[in-house]
Design a protein around this motif. Structure first.
Motif, PDB file in Angstrom:
ATOM      1  N   MET A   1     -58.671  16.395  59.090  1.00 26.61           N
ATOM      2  CA  MET A   1     -57.840  16.872  60.171  1.00 26.61           C
ATOM      3  C   MET A   1     -57.069  15.692  60.743  1.00 26.61           C
ATOM      4  O   MET A   1     -57.648  14.672  61.096  1.00 26.61           O
ATOM      5  CB  MET A   1     -58.727  17.521  61.246  1.00 26.61           C
ATOM      6  N   ILE A   2     -55.761  15.830  60.831  1.00 27.38           N
ATOM      7  CA  ILE A   2     -54.914  14.815  61.453  1.00 27.38           C
ATOM      8  C   ILE A   2     -54.162  15.500  62.587  1.00 27.38           C
ATOM      9  O   ILE A   2     -53.389  16.431  62.366  1.00 27.38           O
ATOM     10  CB  ILE A   2     -53.961  14.161  60.446  1.00 27.38           C
ATOM     11  N   VAL A   3     -54.432  15.029  63.805  1.00 27.76           N
ATOM     12  CA  VAL A   3     -53.933  15.687  65.006  1.00 27.76           C
ATOM     13  C   VAL A   3     -52.898  14.816  65.717  1.00 27.76           C
ATOM     14  O   VAL A   3     -53.145  13.635  65.969  1.00 27.76           O
ATOM     15  CB  VAL A   3     -55.089  15.978  65.988  1.00 27.76           C
ATOM     16  N   ALA A   4     -51.775  15.428  66.038  1.00 27.18           N
ATOM     17  CA  ALA A   4     -50.780  14.786  66.890  1.00 27.18           C
ATOM     18  C   ALA A   4     -51.030  15.262  68.308  1.00 27.18           C
ATOM     19  O   ALA A   4     -50.938  16.458  68.595  1.00 27.18           O
ATOM     20  CB  ALA A   4     -49.367  15.149  66.444  1.00 27.18           C
ATOM     21  N   GLY A   5     -51.392  14.341  69.174  1.00 25.69           N
ATOM     22  CA  GLY A   5     -51.633  14.662  70.577  1.00 25.69           C
ATOM     23  C   GLY A   5     -50.398  14.348  71.391  1.00 25.69           C
ATOM     24  O   GLY A   5     -49.688  13.371  71.112  1.00 25.69           O
ATOM     25  N   PHE A   6     -50.135  15.167  72.400  1.00 21.70           N
ATOM     26  CA  PHE A   6     -48.941  15.015  73.216  1.00 21.70           C
ATOM     27  C   PHE A   6     -49.265  14.951  74.697  1.00 21.70           C
ATOM     28  O   PHE A   6     -50.148  15.648  75.183  1.00 21.70           O
ATOM     29  CB  PHE A   6     -47.991  16.205  73.008  1.00 21.70           C
ATOM     30  N   GLY A   7     -48.495  14.142  75.372  1.00 22.73           N
ATOM     31  CA  GLY A   7     -48.423  14.136  76.817  1.00 22.73           C
ATOM     32  C   GLY A   7     -46.944  14.236  77.141  1.00 22.73           C
ATOM     33  O   GLY A   7     -46.122  13.666  76.427  1.00 22.73           O
ATOM     34  N   PHE A   8     -46.594  14.993  78.170  1.00 26.90           N
ATOM     35  CA  PHE A   8     -45.171  15.115  78.479  1.00 26.90           C
ATOM     36  C   PHE A   8     -44.951  15.555  79.915  1.00 26.90           C
ATOM     37  O   PHE A   8     -45.796  16.187  80.535  1.00 26.90           O
ATOM     38  CB  PHE A   8     -44.449  16.057  77.504  1.00 26.90           C
ATOM     39  N   ARG A   9     -43.794  15.189  80.404  1.00 26.81           N
ATOM     40  CA  ARG A   9     -43.392  15.517  81.770  1.00 26.81           C
ATOM     41  C   ARG A   9     -42.994  16.987  81.859  1.00 26.81           C
ATOM     42  O   ARG A   9     -42.647  17.609  80.856  1.00 26.81           O
ATOM     43  CB  ARG A   9     -42.228  14.640  82.192  1.00 26.81           C
ATOM     44  N   THR A  10     -42.975  17.503  83.064  1.00 27.23           N
ATOM     45  CA  THR A  10     -42.620  18.899  83.290  1.00 27.23           C
ATOM     46  C   THR A  10     -41.240  19.242  82.742  1.00 27.23           C
ATOM     47  O   THR A  10     -41.040  20.303  82.198  1.00 27.23           O
ATOM     48  CB  THR A  10     -42.707  19.233  84.798  1.00 27.23           C
ATOM     49  N   ILE A 115     -51.483   9.873  67.255  1.00 22.90           N
ATOM     50  CA  ILE A 115     -52.061  10.582  66.120  1.00 22.90           C
ATOM     51  C   ILE A 115     -53.484  10.079  65.852  1.00 22.90           C
ATOM     52  O   ILE A 115     -53.720   8.869  65.802  1.00 22.90           O
ATOM     53  CB  ILE A 115     -51.180  10.427  64.873  1.00 22.90           C
ATOM     54  N   ALA A 116     -54.392  11.045  65.703  1.00 22.11           N
ATOM     55  CA  ALA A 116     -55.795  10.733  65.424  1.00 22.11           C
ATOM     56  C   ALA A 116     -56.240  11.437  64.156  1.00 22.11           C
ATOM     57  O   ALA A 116     -55.758  12.520  63.827  1.00 22.11           O
ATOM     58  CB  ALA A 116     -56.691  11.153  66.585  1.00 22.11           C
ATOM     59  N   GLN A 117     -57.173  10.803  63.477  1.00 21.36           N
ATOM     60  CA  GLN A 117     -57.758  11.379  62.268  1.00 21.36           C
ATOM     61  C   GLN A 117     -59.213  11.695  62.534  1.00 21.36           C
ATOM     62  O   GLN A 117     -59.955  10.850  63.068  1.00 21.36           O
ATOM     63  CB  GLN A 117     -57.635  10.408  61.110  1.00 21.36           C
ATOM     64  N   GLY A 118     -59.611  12.908  62.182  1.00 19.57           N
ATOM     65  CA  GLY A 118     -61.001  13.317  62.349  1.00 19.57           C
ATOM     66  C   GLY A 118     -61.911  12.554  61.416  1.00 19.57           C
ATOM     67  O   GLY A 118     -61.476  12.071  60.359  1.00 19.57           O
ATOM     68  N   ALA A 119     -63.170  12.455  61.783  1.00 15.89           N
ATOM     69  CA  ALA A 119     -64.139  11.695  60.988  1.00 15.89           C
ATOM     70  C   ALA A 119     -64.335  12.280  59.600  1.00 15.89           C
ATOM     71  O   ALA A 119     -64.682  11.563  58.672  1.00 15.89           O
ATOM     72  CB  ALA A 119     -65.478  11.644  61.733  1.00 15.89           C
TER      73      ALA A 119
END
Length: 121
Positions: A1-10, A115-119
């Motif tokens: 699993m490769i996840v793109a995580g997001f943070g963003f303004r309103t 971006i994070a990769q699952g174990a």
């Protein structure tokens, strides 16, 4: 699993998310899921629909429990976490996940992506 995580303004747009994702991917990573805080899912779901990807919402308590390698004053003030995008990516990728790309800021400065990769990936 490769996840793109997001943070963003309103005021962020789907284009803001695209810009952050492309900056983080460097055109080479295959993403399997997108993640953000649960209250930000509507905009992220629009991007996920365009890309044909699944979305994972992360609850606030999980976000704030993660220590991130980068620290944004805005993220700390708003969400109590150093980087929303890094925390969302790590949380969604599961226990033992590791960041493979630290947060990247969109050129319009409205969104970040990590971006994070699952174990088990």
């Amino acid at each position: 699993m490769i996840v793109a995580g997001f943070g963003f303004r309103t005021g962020a747009t789907v284009e803001s998310l695209h810009l952050a994702l492309e900056g983080a991917r460097h055109g080479r990573l295959t993403i399997t899921h997108l993640a953000s805080p649960q209250d930000k899912l509507p905009l992220l779901e629009a991007l996920a629909t365009e890309l044909g990807l699944s979305v994972i919402g992360v609850v606030p308590d999980v976000l704030t429990a993660i220590v991130t390698p980068t620290r944004s004053i805005a993220s700390l003030a708003e969400r109590g976490v150093g980087s929303v995008s890094e925390a969302a990516a790590l949380a969604a990728a599961g226990p033992g996940a590791r960041l493979i790309v630290h947060r990247c800021i969109s050129s319009d400065r409205m969104a970040t992506c990590a971006i994070a990769q699952g174990a088990t990936s």
